[in-house]
Scaffold this motif. Structure first.
Motif, PDB file in Angstrom:
ATOM      1  N   ASP A   1       0.860  -1.186   0.000  1.00 54.64           N
ATOM      2  CA  ASP A   1       0.000   0.000   0.000  1.00 54.64           C
ATOM      3  C   ASP A   1       0.895   1.234   0.000  1.00 54.64           C
ATOM      4  O   ASP A   1       2.089   1.147   0.258  1.00 54.64           O
ATOM      5  N   ASP A   2       0.290   2.381  -0.279  1.00 56.24           N
ATOM      6  CA  ASP A   2       1.100   3.617  -0.298  1.00 56.24           C
ATOM      7  C   ASP A   2       1.459   4.058   1.107  1.00 56.24           C
ATOM      8  O   ASP A   2       2.542   4.613   1.314  1.00 56.24           O
TER       9      ASP A   2
ATOM     10  N   THR B   1      -6.236  -0.745   7.762  1.00 51.79           N
ATOM     11  CA  THR B   1      -6.401  -1.252   6.395  1.00 51.79           C
ATOM     12  C   THR B   1      -5.455  -2.413   6.134  1.00 51.79           C
ATOM     13  O   THR B   1      -5.859  -3.457   5.590  1.00 51.79           O
TER      14      THR B   1
ATOM     15  N   ALA C   1      -1.160   4.204   8.278  1.00 54.92           N
ATOM     16  CA  ALA C   1      -1.525   5.210   9.298  1.00 54.92           C
ATOM     17  C   ALA C   1      -1.868   4.449  10.579  1.00 54.92           C
ATOM     18  O   ALA C   1      -0.966   4.038  11.315  1.00 54.92           O
ATOM     19  N   THR C   2      -3.147   4.203  10.848  1.00 59.11           N
ATOM     20  CA  THR C   2      -3.510   3.432  12.052  1.00 59.11           C
ATOM     21  C   THR C   2      -3.221   1.938  11.888  1.00 59.11           C
ATOM     22  O   THR C   2      -3.227   1.192  12.868  1.00 59.11           O
ATOM     23  N   GLY C   3      -3.035   1.515  10.657  1.00 58.23           N
ATOM     24  CA  GLY C   3      -2.757   0.100  10.394  1.00 58.23           C
ATOM     25  C   GLY C   3      -4.016  -0.732  10.158  1.00 58.23           C
ATOM     26  O   GLY C   3      -3.921  -1.911   9.816  1.00 58.23           O
TER      27      GLY C   3
HETATM   28  O1  LIG Z   1      -3.557   2.667   8.183  1.00 59.99           O
HETATM   29  P1  LIG Z   1      -4.939   3.191   7.977  1.00 59.99           P
HETATM   30  O2  LIG Z   1      -5.381   4.124   9.066  1.00 59.99           O
HETATM   31  O3  LIG Z   1      -5.932   2.112   7.713  1.00 59.99           O
HETATM   32  O4  LIG Z   1      -4.916   4.135   6.694  1.00 59.99           O
HETATM   33  C1  LIG Z   1      -4.150   3.834   5.549  1.00 59.99           C
HETATM   34  C2  LIG Z   1      -5.042   3.742   4.346  1.00 59.99           C
HETATM   35  O5  LIG Z   1      -5.713   4.984   4.164  1.00 59.99           O
HETATM   36  C3  LIG Z   1      -5.482   5.461   2.848  1.00 59.99           C
HETATM   37  O6  LIG Z   1      -6.426   4.950   1.962  1.00 59.99           O
HETATM   38  P2  LIG Z   1      -7.916   5.503   1.872  1.00 59.99           P
HETATM   39  O7  LIG Z   1      -8.765   4.837   2.919  1.00 59.99           O
HETATM   40  O8  LIG Z   1      -7.856   6.994   1.876  1.00 59.99           O
HETATM   41  O9  LIG Z   1      -8.417   4.915   0.494  1.00 59.99           O
HETATM   42  P3  LIG Z   1      -8.007   5.284  -1.012  1.00 59.99           P
HETATM   43  O10 LIG Z   1      -6.544   4.892  -1.196  1.00 59.99           O
HETATM   44  O11 LIG Z   1      -8.920   4.414  -1.806  1.00 59.99           O
HETATM   45  O12 LIG Z   1      -8.235   6.740  -1.206  1.00 59.99           O
HETATM   46  C4  LIG Z   1      -4.133   4.887   2.492  1.00 59.99           C
HETATM   47  O13 LIG Z   1      -3.939   4.858   1.083  1.00 59.99           O
HETATM   48  C5  LIG Z   1      -4.177   3.510   3.111  1.00 59.99           C
HETATM   49  O14 LIG Z   1      -4.793   2.547   2.255  1.00 59.99           O
END
Ligand SMILES: O=P(O)(O)OC[C@H]1O[C@H](OP(=O)(O)OP(=O)(O)O)[C@H](O)[C@@H]1O
Ligand SMILES: Nc1ncnc2[nH]cnc12
Length: 160
Positions: free
Chosen positions: A108-109, A116, A112-114
């Protein structure tokens, strides 16, 4: 108010405007994956994981599998619900996309909180495959997302 709205949004997209820099980043991603042996599949997370995942899969000579938000993929799917700061979401992969016992790298790019990445790990595990590396270009260290993961994790760029 929660923690996330107060954070600087970290944006990888400008890197893609410069082909040389984008190429260098893709090479760094490939290098970071190299010490993990036997990768058979790259799973990229919607949406910005799709920018790097297929290129890495090509470099490694393995399959690319998109993990998408609920309701976007045709055919039979495997689903994993997860908590967001506000509410819940769901990641899905096509049932036929991963085989039992396959060694999977998830990309993933940004971490953040982890939540996803954790959901993606649970999804791959549900498919009876084996997560051998979670790879993110950016890690927001202060949010301690890494602590949520029980799989090997690497990031290339960290912010506090
Ligand atoms: O660690 P986390 O708190 O879960 O956040 C990280 C996720 O949030 C962003 O995606 P987003 O939900 O904005 O989706 P998108 O890439 O489809 O815009 C990012 O690209 C990660 O996939
Ligand atoms: N791009 C981003 N920047 C900061 N926090 C985030 N949480 C999820 N995506 C983020």
């Amino acid at each position: 108010m929660g923690l996330l709205p107060s954070l600087n949004p970290r944006d990888i997209l400008p890197v893609l405007r410069n082909p040389e820099v984008f190429n260098d980043l893709n090479e760094e991603i490939y290098e970071a994956s190299k010490s993990t042996t036997g990768i058979e599949c790259v799973v990229g997370l919607e949406s910005r994981g799709f920018l790097f995942g297929p290129i890495l899969a090509q470099k490694l000579g393995v399959s690319f599998v998109p993990a998408r938000k609920k309701g976007k993929l045709p055919g039979e799917v495997i689903s994993q619900n997860y908590e967001l700061e506000y509410g819940t979401d769901c990641l899905q992969i096509q049932k036929s996309s991963i085989t039992k016992g396959q060694k999977v790298l998830i990309i993933d790019d940004l971490l953040a909180t982890g939540g996803t990445m954790k959901a993606a790990c649970d999804l791959v595990t549900k498919a009876q495959a084996d997560v051998v590396l979670c790879l993110c270009v950016i890690e927001l260290v202060g949010l301690k997302g890494k602590e949520l993961l029980d799989k090997p994790f690497k990031s290339l760029i960290t912010f506090d």
